[in-house]
Design an enzyme around this catalytic site. Structure first.
Site, PDB file in Angstrom:
ATOM      1  N   ASP A  68       0.872  -1.172   0.000  1.00  0.00           N
ATOM      2  CA  ASP A  68       0.000   0.000   0.000  1.00  0.00           C
ATOM      3  C   ASP A  68       0.905   1.216   0.000  1.00  0.00           C
ATOM      4  O   ASP A  68       1.981   1.200   0.613  1.00  0.00           O
ATOM      5  CB  ASP A  68      -0.933   0.015   1.209  1.00  0.00           C
ATOM      6  N   SER A  69       0.502   2.215  -0.719  1.00  0.00           N
ATOM      7  CA  SER A  69       1.325   3.410  -0.827  1.00  0.00           C
ATOM      8  C   SER A  69       0.428   4.600  -1.108  1.00  0.00           C
ATOM      9  O   SER A  69      -0.732   4.445  -1.490  1.00  0.00           O
ATOM     10  CB  SER A  69       2.362   3.252  -1.943  1.00  0.00           C
ATOM     11  N   GLY A 154      -0.085   7.010 -11.829  1.00  0.00           N
ATOM     12  CA  GLY A 154      -0.570   7.710 -10.641  1.00  0.00           C
ATOM     13  C   GLY A 154      -0.209   9.187 -10.656  1.00  0.00           C
ATOM     14  O   GLY A 154      -0.399   9.888 -11.655  1.00  0.00           O
ATOM     15  N   LYS A 176      14.189   6.001 -11.648  1.00  0.00           N
ATOM     16  CA  LYS A 176      13.003   6.079 -10.791  1.00  0.00           C
ATOM     17  C   LYS A 176      13.020   4.948  -9.765  1.00  0.00           C
ATOM     18  O   LYS A 176      12.731   5.160  -8.587  1.00  0.00           O
ATOM     19  CB  LYS A 176      11.724   6.012 -11.629  1.00  0.00           C
ATOM     20  N   HIS A 181       9.923   5.590  -3.525  1.00  0.00           N
ATOM     21  CA  HIS A 181       9.471   4.987  -2.276  1.00  0.00           C
ATOM     22  C   HIS A 181       9.366   3.468  -2.403  1.00  0.00           C
ATOM     23  O   HIS A 181       9.799   2.729  -1.538  1.00  0.00           O
ATOM     24  CB  HIS A 181       8.131   5.589  -1.868  1.00  0.00           C
TER      25      HIS A 181
END
Length: 199
Positions: A68-69, A154, A176, A181
């Site tokens: 989940d992010s 996103g 990237k 993250h």
């Protein structure tokens, strides 16, 4: 080793394969095995990642990876945060989510548009695993006033990576992966996976 990924997001699946595929892991999307998404009722990224992984492991009998992010914007008290994928209502409508975010930040100067992506990745060896592998990563930057670039997915077109001066959507995939993250969380997960599945 076969690992079911509790996501239908092809962009994420590609990142997992790029970053962990060399470790002898065969990633299979849960949709390919007929597994439906579980409702994300957790109150944190960790809880939601665990819900997804447990649902996939229970449905398939395979070890499962859930993640989940979200994008946390300081001027918006951390929003969209947990609700990043469905910020504008529908799930995964990137254009609508970006439009809502830019509208919420209208008039906010660049210095106050600080934000970070945060990712949590969990792996369960089986559905009842009492000791899940958990890795986290963050990517700090700021929200641009207009989208730039055509890569990624996103919020990538409106997230500025301060180190390169490029939006996340302008970065080449390899760069990237190193900065993001999810890349950082996967790097932290890699040694845990090697230890857990070597036994």
């Amino acid at each position: 080793m076969r690992l079911v990924v509790a996501s239908g997001n092809s962009g994420k699946l590609g990142e997992f394969r790029d970053l962990l595929g060399a470790g002898g892991i065969d990633f299979v999307a849960q949709g390919e095995l007929g597994v439906l998404d579980v409702e994300e009722t957790g109150l944190s990224f960790v809880e939601n990642a665990l819900l997804k992984a447990r649902n996939a492991a229970r449905a398939t009998g395979l070890p499962a990876l859930g993640d989940d992010s979200g994008l946390c914007v300081d001027a918006l008290a951390g929003a969209p945060g947990l609700y990043s994928a469905r910020y504008a209502g529908g799930h995964g409508n990137a254009a609508a989510n970006i439009a809502k975010l830019l509208a919420a930040l209208e008039g906010v100067p660049a210095a106050r548009r600080t934000a970070h992506f945060h990712a949590v990745i969990v792996v369960l060896r089986h559905a009842e695993d009492p000791q899940p592998l958990i890795a986290e990563g963050s990517w700090h930057g700021r929200v641009l006033e207009t989208p730039r670039g055509s890569g990624g997915f996103g919020y990538d077109p409106v997230f500025l990576d301060p180190e390169s001066g490029l939006s996340a959507a302008e970065l080449d995939p390899a760069r990237k992966h190193r900065a993001s993250h999810r890349g950082r969380a996967l790097a932290a997960l890699q040694p845990q996976l090697a230890r857990a599945f070597a036994r």
